[in-house]
Design a protein around this motif. Structure first.
Motif, short mmCIF file in Angstrom:
data_model
loop_
_atom_site.label_atom_id
_atom_site.label_comp_id
_atom_site.label_asym_id
_atom_site.label_seq_id
_atom_site.Cartn_x
_atom_site.Cartn_y
_atom_site.Cartn_z
N GLY A 150 0.64 -1.27 -0.12
CA GLY A 150 -0.11 0.12 0.10
C GLY A 150 0.90 1.17 0.03
N TRP A 151 1.15 1.82 1.13
CA TRP A 151 1.71 2.92 1.50
C TRP A 151 3.19 3.15 0.61
CZ3 TRP A 151 1.35 7.92 1.94
CH2 TRP A 151 2.40 8.49 2.63
N ARG B 252 4.01 1.49 -2.04
CA ARG B 252 4.01 1.35 -3.56
C ARG B 252 3.47 2.74 -3.88
NH1 ARG B 252 -0.17 -2.56 -5.67
NH2 ARG B 252 1.21 -4.19 -4.90
N PHE B 253 2.78 3.38 -3.16
CA PHE B 253 2.16 4.90 -3.42
C PHE B 253 3.42 5.77 -3.16
CE2 PHE B 253 0.62 8.97 -1.72
CZ PHE B 253 0.04 9.28 -2.58
N ARG B 254 4.24 5.64 -2.20
CA ARG B 254 5.45 6.70 -1.99
C ARG B 254 6.25 6.60 -3.25
NH1 ARG B 254 9.15 7.32 2.28
NH2 ARG B 254 10.05 5.50 1.91
N SER C 16 5.36 5.74 -6.16
CA SER C 16 4.79 6.25 -7.38
C SER C 16 4.84 7.71 -7.33
CB SER C 16 3.56 5.81 -7.56
OG SER C 16 2.57 6.70 -6.59
N GLN C 17 4.98 8.17 -6.45
CA GLN C 17 5.16 9.77 -6.22
C GLN C 17 6.46 10.51 -6.73
OE1 GLN C 17 2.29 12.02 -5.22
NE2 GLN C 17 1.65 10.05 -5.70
N GLN D 283 1.56 14.39 -7.82
CA GLN D 283 1.81 14.59 -6.15
C GLN D 283 0.70 14.93 -5.69
OE1 GLN D 283 5.70 16.13 -5.53
NE2 GLN D 283 6.67 14.07 -6.00
N GLU E 67 -1.95 13.53 -5.56
CA GLU E 67 -2.63 12.21 -5.16
C GLU E 67 -2.57 11.96 -3.81
OE1 GLU E 67 -2.61 9.44 -9.26
OE2 GLU E 67 -1.32 9.09 -7.59
N PHE F 120 -2.98 9.03 -0.43
CA PHE F 120 -3.15 7.41 -0.32
C PHE F 120 -4.01 7.46 1.11
CE2 PHE F 120 -1.84 3.56 2.11
CZ PHE F 120 -2.21 2.73 1.24
N GLU F 121 -5.10 7.04 1.12
CA GLU F 121 -5.88 6.95 2.25
C GLU F 121 -5.81 8.44 3.10
OE1 GLU F 121 -4.79 3.46 4.55
OE2 GLU F 121 -5.54 2.17 3.03
N SER G 266 -0.54 12.46 2.08
CA SER G 266 0.45 12.76 0.87
C SER G 266 1.79 12.54 1.34
CB SER G 266 0.04 14.31 0.47
OG SER G 266 1.08 14.92 -0.31
#
Lengths: 289, 293
Positions: free
Chosen positions: B55-56, B58-60, B62-63, B275, B277, B279-280, B283
């Protein structure tokens, strides 16, 4: 041991800290409230301090009388307090005792865990905690690893061979001097020799230095055909390599090592190494007769 | 050149690292599940850890324009805790089916105990069941024997060797791995394991087939730029661009594409950064102006 520790502590603690220890000891008596004991176990560092015990000769003699391999001079005052707490709980039913002792470890920070590992050897039926002790060797926190591996007679007496060997090799990886492992000389085995010999070759293939005291673990159990592979270190530029290899060669009877020591004896420039060569040759001659 | 770091523990790294990695050309990373530097005491800690990788983290990534994949498994150190081992093995079938899981790993040996072997075998079987490759960690201590034992486990189970990546090789173990059908990973570290110069020498001797390089950067002294840095040393050593690209991009991509969870076409495109976006609701930004491609 309880009286020995209590006497050592009383001499070192200020009255206020000692009265805290007395309260903690009172809490170890029935009825025992586990959480209260765990609180005292945790609080020892802040209340008693962490300075090393540094025993006087008289105290050392009293500790040695408990067990000749016991070495507590490097323990902190807090660690001695924690050991005394664990030793004061032994009146508990065996299962409850084991449970509470394990919780002291599992809920402990690294200093509490370190204290626990150092005291382990003194507890009743210490073999029941062997899984926790071998697991402690997997730590990356060096003081914690040293608490079980160094100046501690527990591994030599209770570790299975595999775990003992892994601990020795990890000590080499962590640049811990092997002479700090209690009883290494009594526990050498062919598997340890193979593991450390492989490590020697791995380091050489990577163009890296080999630990200078590796010979203590490697030489005693080394198959005779591999002895020539290590003898080159008897003329290594580092006197430490020459010293530890000379010491280690004093443990094996085959001719190759003895001949190499004889050959080196006349030309060794370093007096400490020359003395080690002499001592090893004398030991070998004695073994022969 | 674009780079693929197939082994890096980003949960222990900072956003500065992500920025540096992206500007050095790192586009894709694989983060294997491992231990946290000290033992976990509850199965629940693994649930949270696996969730954070998926989760977190993968999001990090992607940023910063980096695609993040992960491998999940129970590491060999913690395999020695029977209570944990059973619980984590029970969890894995659910987690191995999640999006972005490209292998089972890191699994293998640490102290080389019977418990480690049991958990290792069990996880290779799970990899077969869920159609995933396996990432095998080789031990620091007694590495050569540990490598040979790992190969035996794979062979005894008749697990397809081309779906196995054996990691952290050195001069002593690489020829053993190349003698099998397995892929050979190398962790380039500042002081231990492998270094750039030795890696270039190994490539000159053994070529690029099934050779993989990673930084294995974590919470210890390590460097998340070791993949591009090793490529630079290889270039200076006269190794061809084609060969460098194969080692630093195509090989890891081909290996993990076997999971059917990483598409070669997708990773070829740099993901767009947005950026703005969240995640839950969270940012990575702390008041900075969001970058949007």
């Amino acid at each position: 041991m309880n009286e020995v520790l209590a006497a050592i502590l009383r001499k070192r603690l200020a009255p206020q800290a000692w009265s805290w220890v007395e309260k903690a000891l009172a809490a170890t008596q029935p009825p025992v409230h586990a959480n209260t004991v765990l609180g005292y176990y945790a609080g020892a560092s802040r209340r008693a301090g962490k300075q090393a015990l540094q025993l006087d000769p008289d105290e050392t003699a009293r500790v040695r009388a408990v067990d000749p391999e016991l070495e507590i001079g490097l323990w902190g005052v807090d660690e001695a307090v924690r050991a005394l707490l664990l030793l004061s709980l032994t009146h508990m039913p065996a299962d409850d005792y084991a449970d509470l002792v394990l919780r002291c470890y599992e809920l402990g920070d690294s200093r509490e865990q370190q204290s626990w590992l150092r005291a382990l050897f003194l507890l009743p039926k210490p073999e029941r905690f062997v899984n926790t002790a071998t697991d402690a060797c997997r730590t990356n926190i060096q003081p914690l690893f040293e608490a079980i591996a160094c100046e501690n007679p527990y591994p030599i007496r209770y570790f299975p061979e595999l775990n003992f060997n892994q601990m020795v090799v990890k000590a080499l990886f962590s640049r811990i001097e092997l002479k700090r492992i209690v009883g290494l000389g009594k526990r050498h085995n062919s598997e340890l020799a193979r593991m450390t010999f492989d490590y020697q070759r791995e380091r050489e293939a990577a163009g890296r230095s080999v630990p200078e005291d590796i010979w203590l673990a490697l030489v005693p159990g080394l198959p005779v055909e591999n002895v020539p592979r290590v003898l080159t270190y008897l003329s290594d530029p580092s006197p430490n390599h020459r010293y530890w290899l000379a010491v280690a060669l004093g443990t094996r009877m085959d001719a190759a090592g003895r001949d190499a020591l004889e050959a080196r004896r006349g030309i060794e420039p370093d007096t400490r190494v020359a003395k080690a060569i002499q001592t090893s040759l004398e030991a070998l001659n004695q073994l022969r007769t | 050149m674009k780079y693929f770091d197939p082994h890096v523990h980003m949960t222990s790294r900072t956003t500065d690292d992500y920025t540096a990695m992206a500007s050095a050309g790192i586009r894709v990373i694989v983060e294997p599940a491992f231990w946290l530097g000290q033992p976990r005491t509850e199965v629940g800690s693994f649930i949270d850890y696996f969730n954070s990788l998926l989760g977190w983290e993968r999001f990090r990534a992607s940023q910063f324009g980096i695609r993040h994949f992960c491998t999940l498994g129970l590491n060999p150190k913690e395999a020695n805790n029977p209570r944990l081992a059973e619980g984590v093995i029970d969890l894995l079938p659910r987690y191995l089916q999640k999006d972005g899981v490209v292998a089972v790993g890191e699994v293998g040996f640490d102290d080389q105990t019977a418990a480690e072997e049991r958990v290792f075998i069990c996880q290779v079987e799970l990899a077969r069941e869920f159609g995933l490759p396996v990432l095998i960690h080789t031990p620091h201590r007694d590495k050569k024997k540990g490598t040979l034992r790992s190969i035996s486990v794979v062979r005894d189970l008749k697990f397809p060797e081309e779906r196995v990546l054996i990691d952290h090789n050195n001069e002593e173990t690489l020829p053993l791995v190349l003698d099998t059908g397995c892929w050979a990973g190398h962790s380039v570290y500042p002081n231990t394991k492998m270094d750039e110069q030795r890696m270039a020498k190994l490539v000159k001797e053994y070529g690029s087939k099934r050779i993989i390089v990673n930084s294995a950067a974590d919470w210890g002294v390590s460097d998340p730029l070791k993949v591009p840095k090793t490529a630079a040393v290889m270039r200076e050593a006269g190794i061809s661009e084609a060969m460098i690209e194969k080692i630093m991009w195509s090989n890891p991509a081909d290996f993990f594409a076997q999971s059917d969870n990483l598409s070669l076409a997708d990773i070829d495109r740099r993901p767009n950064i947005n950026q703005t976006e969240l995640f839950e609701g969270n940012s990575v930004l702390r008041g900075q102006t969001p970058v949007v491609d």
